[in-house]
Design an enzyme around this catalytic site. Structure first.
Site, mmCIF file in Angstrom:
data_model
loop_
_atom_site.group_PDB
_atom_site.id
_atom_site.type_symbol
_atom_site.label_atom_id
_atom_site.label_comp_id
_atom_site.label_asym_id
_atom_site.label_seq_id
_atom_site.Cartn_x
_atom_site.Cartn_y
_atom_site.Cartn_z
ATOM 1 C CB CYS A 12 35.754 -1.488 -18.978
ATOM 2 S SG CYS A 12 35.103 -2.238 -17.494
ATOM 3 C CB SER A 13 40.436 -0.666 -22.150
ATOM 4 O OG SER A 13 40.891 -1.984 -21.960
ATOM 5 C CB SER A 14 38.547 -1.704 -26.825
ATOM 6 O OG SER A 14 39.942 -1.493 -26.887
#
Length: 204
Positions: A12-14
């Site tokens: 997951c990224s920002s």
């Protein structure tokens, strides 16, 4: 003979904070909970400690599930490189759940390998292009908003109603600077900004 294991990887990224969709897909593929590795990263940072642990644990013949190809890397080159390391150097199988053609268990013959490699190249190129397009649209949107006077970041802290009285007490040395900042609930930079504004209005 060592038992072949099934693993899953979630990233997951920002911009994609919610891992639920990836986790649900891995559970539906019957990946054991203990064999799911997850990394959460932010912004430009691409340090993936749990992915590195996963790679260390993988053995030839193991199977890795990922939801989409862009979980392997942030650009075309990185996705291609990780795919090569996993499938060629370590010798595992990869199944990309949202793209059934990218399942190395199928089509082990020359034609099957060719089709998988071709699909991989196209998808990793599309993933990078999409990311660059999103960044460009975001930058253009921010620029347009700034041109309209929209301010980003935290809203400026307003001076308290009794700011004038606090300033006067400070100028008369009845309050320390630390007390002033505490009473105003401001940082030093914000206080001086509000002080300049206050003095300009006072001197008009």
């Amino acid at each position: 003979m060592e038992e072949k294991k099934i693993y899953g990887y979630v990233r997951c990224s920002s911009a994609d904070q919610n891992e639920d969709r990836q986790m649900i897909a891995l559970h539906e593929a019957a990946v054991p909970e203990k064999n799911i590795f997850m990394d959460k990263q932010s912004g430009k940072d691409f340090d993936r400690p749990n992915y590195k642990k996963l790679v260390q644990e993988l053995k030839a013949g193991d199977l890795l599930y990922i939801l989409s190809i862009d979980r392997l890397g942030r650009n075309y080159e990185e996705i291609q490189n990780q795919w090569r390391i996993l499938t060629k150097e370590i010798g595992i199988d990869i199944c990309v759940l949202d793209m059934p053609l990218l399942d190395t268990r199928n089509g082990k013959d020359l034609m099957g390998t060719f089709i998988a490699d071709l699909v991989l190249q196209i998808l990793s190129f599309v993933a990078q292009s999409e990311r660059e397009s999103i960044k460009k649209r975001q930058a253009e949107g921010i620029a347009a908003a700034k041109a309209r006077g929209v301010k980003f970041g935290r809203p400026e802290k307003e001076a308290p109603d009794d700011f004038g009285r606090i300033v006067k007490a400070w100028e008369q040395k009845k309050l320390s600077f630390a007390d002033v900042l505490e009473k105003c609930n401001m940082s030093e930079a914000t206080f001086y900004r509000r002080l300049r504004e206050y003095r300009l209005l006072r001197n008009k």
